[in-house]
Design an enzyme around this catalytic site. Structure first.
Site, PDB file in Angstrom:
ATOM      1  N   ASP A  18       0.914  -1.233  -0.102  1.00 45.15           N
ATOM      2  CA  ASP A  18       0.082   0.125   0.164  1.00 45.15           C
ATOM      3  C   ASP A  18       0.821   1.377   0.045  1.00 45.15           C
ATOM      4  OD1 ASP A  18      -2.192  -1.653  -0.095  1.00 45.15           O
ATOM      5  OD2 ASP A  18      -2.488  -1.184   2.340  1.00 45.15           O
ATOM      6  N   GLY A  44      -3.582  -5.261   1.044  1.00 42.63           N
ATOM      7  CA  GLY A  44      -4.233  -6.455   0.464  1.00 42.63           C
ATOM      8  C   GLY A  44      -5.169  -7.189   1.384  1.00 42.63           C
ATOM      9  N   GLY A  46      -6.198  -9.939   1.857  1.00 42.11           N
ATOM     10  CA  GLY A  46      -5.952 -11.106   2.399  1.00 42.11           C
ATOM     11  C   GLY A  46      -4.825 -11.121   3.471  1.00 42.11           C
ATOM     12  N   ALA A  47      -3.624 -10.200   2.975  1.00 41.18           N
ATOM     13  CA  ALA A  47      -2.825  -9.719   3.728  1.00 41.18           C
ATOM     14  C   ALA A  47      -2.969  -9.160   5.119  1.00 41.18           C
ATOM     15  CB  ALA A  47      -1.395  -9.416   3.126  1.00 41.18           C
ATOM     16  N   GLY A 229     -19.830   0.290  10.441  1.00 43.31           N
ATOM     17  CA  GLY A 229     -18.840   1.171  11.169  1.00 43.31           C
ATOM     18  C   GLY A 229     -19.045   1.750  12.435  1.00 43.31           C
ATOM     19  N   ALA A 256      -8.452  -0.580   6.509  1.00 45.41           N
ATOM     20  CA  ALA A 256      -8.315  -1.922   7.155  1.00 45.41           C
ATOM     21  C   ALA A 256      -9.076  -2.384   8.252  1.00 45.41           C
ATOM     22  CB  ALA A 256      -6.699  -2.410   7.229  1.00 45.41           C
ATOM     23  N   ALA A 257      -9.868  -1.489   8.716  1.00 45.66           N
ATOM     24  CA  ALA A 257     -10.638  -1.788   9.987  1.00 45.66           C
ATOM     25  C   ALA A 257     -11.497  -2.947   9.768  1.00 45.66           C
ATOM     26  CB  ALA A 257     -11.591  -0.625  10.294  1.00 45.66           C
ATOM     27  N   GLY A 258     -12.159  -3.239   8.439  1.00 40.37           N
ATOM     28  CA  GLY A 258     -12.904  -4.170   8.493  1.00 40.37           C
ATOM     29  C   GLY A 258     -12.047  -5.721   8.347  1.00 40.37           C
ATOM     30  N   ASP A 259     -10.910  -5.451   7.683  1.00 40.82           N
ATOM     31  CA  ASP A 259      -9.890  -6.619   7.649  1.00 40.82           C
ATOM     32  C   ASP A 259      -9.361  -7.030   9.135  1.00 40.82           C
ATOM     33  OD1 ASP A 259      -9.981  -6.510   4.970  1.00 40.82           O
ATOM     34  OD2 ASP A 259      -8.145  -5.202   4.849  1.00 40.82           O
ATOM     35  N   GLY A 294      -2.361   3.041   8.687  1.00 43.20           N
ATOM     36  CA  GLY A 294      -1.838   1.948   7.972  1.00 43.20           C
ATOM     37  C   GLY A 294      -2.823   1.031   7.868  1.00 43.20           C
ATOM     38  N   SER A 298      -2.108  -1.529  11.352  1.00 47.37           N
ATOM     39  CA  SER A 298      -3.027  -1.087  12.270  1.00 47.37           C
ATOM     40  C   SER A 298      -3.750  -1.949  13.074  1.00 47.37           C
ATOM     41  CB  SER A 298      -4.194  -0.383  11.526  1.00 47.37           C
ATOM     42  OG  SER A 298      -4.925  -1.099  10.706  1.00 47.37           O
TER      43      SER A 298
END
Length: 310
Positions: A18, A44, A46-47, A229, A256-259, A294, A298
């Site tokens: 990113d 990403g 997945g990552a 959210g 990336a909060a959802g990740d 990040g 994060s």
């Protein structure tokens, strides 16, 4: 954990680097705005999910592809630093490593452009090459930044081995998902935008989320978790149903909060939490991710999530 032991959490998905640009507000079409800084890091979906689950203490294996370029080397190094096993992360000489260009404004809102690169070459052959991992996994995390056919193949193998499959339907495809995708997974975790793309309802309240979840369940998925959210999280599956209000935190970056939510969900389920407790734990992980900049960086540690839960 010895290498011969099956991983608790397996991730099939995208690996990106990113490039984040920070500014007071995001530009409108045709506009240039001054930035306040930039950063490069692992990304990403997945990552991100793999890093989030590993930082919590999960045993995590990553399956996917990077290029053979410097970004691919950077991604592998960062994944290893998080504790993610990358023995089945293929180096693809024919494709560049995926990247994401991310704009983040002072409020924490963001916009993202993704160039898939090697992620778009992930195929059922990658699943076959790592078949023992899928057959022994406790939880499989999937997203939609790789071809759907690979994800469906992975889901079938994981379920054949008794594992549970979680699909984050992001980015939401135009035209939604085929019915076979709903039936192929155990848990679906759309956010507001993705929920609207899938069932035509953009939920902002628990009542709207409940109506949307009912439609998702009607498509064949056993459990629907609707992420809203700052408006909280609604979940429904079988006889279980509930709503988790958003945790009060100061958001600086929603990337990336959802990740991190999904990584936390997988970690909690893999350790044996019930659905109610797992969703609340995941919501805490997602909230903490918004308090720092990040993507993968994060992700919170287990002690932080436990403290926020009280």
């Amino acid at each position: 954990m010895p290498a011969s032991t099956a991983p608790a959490i397996l991730v099939l998905g995208s690996v990106n680097i990113d490039v984040c640009a920070y500014c007071e507000r995001l530009p409108r079409p045709g506009e240039t705005v001054p930035g306040t800084g930039y950063a490069m890091g692992l990304g990403g979906k997945g990552a991100n999910q793999a890093a989030a689950a590993a930082r919590l203490g999960g045993y995590v294996e990553m399956v996917g592809r990077t290029g053979t370029d410097v970004f691919g080397e950077m991604a592998r190094t960062r994944l290893a630093e998080f504790g993610v096993r990358t023995g089945h992360l293929r180096s693809d000489p024919g494709s560049p490593t995926g990247i994401a260009a991310i704009g983040v404004e002072a409020s924490g809102e963001n916009c993202i452009t993704v160039i898939g690169g090697a992620n778009m070459a992930v195929a059922a052959a990658d699943v076959a090459a790592a078949l023992p991992l899928f057959r022994r996994a406790s939880v499989l995390l999937l997203q939609l930044e790789i071809p759907l056919a690979a994800g469906l193949a992975a889901a079938a193998e994981t379920r054949a081995g008794g594992g549970r499959v979680i699909l984050d339907p992001a980015p939401a495809p135009r035209g939604g998902l085929p019915d076979e995708a709903f039936r192929a997974v155990d848990i679906l975790t759309p956010n507001e935008t993705e929920t609207e793309a899938l069932v035509g309802i953009r939920p902002t309240t628990p009542e709207e989320a409940r109506a949307a979840a009912a439609l998702l369940l009607g498509r064949g998925v056993p459990v629907a978790i609707v992420k809203m959210g700052a408006q909280g999280v609604y979940f429904r599956g079988g006889e279980r149903e509930g709503f988790v209000p958003a945790f009060p935190v100061r958001a600086v970056d929603t990337v990336a909060a959802g990740d991190c939510f999904n990584g936390g969900l997988a970690f909690a389920l893999a350790r044996g939490d019930g659905l109610d407790a797992a969703v609340r734990f995941a919501a805490a992980c997602g909230a903490l991710a918004t308090t720092r900049a990040g993507a993968a960086d994060s992700a919170p540690a287990l002690a932080e999530a436990t403290a926020l839960l009280g």
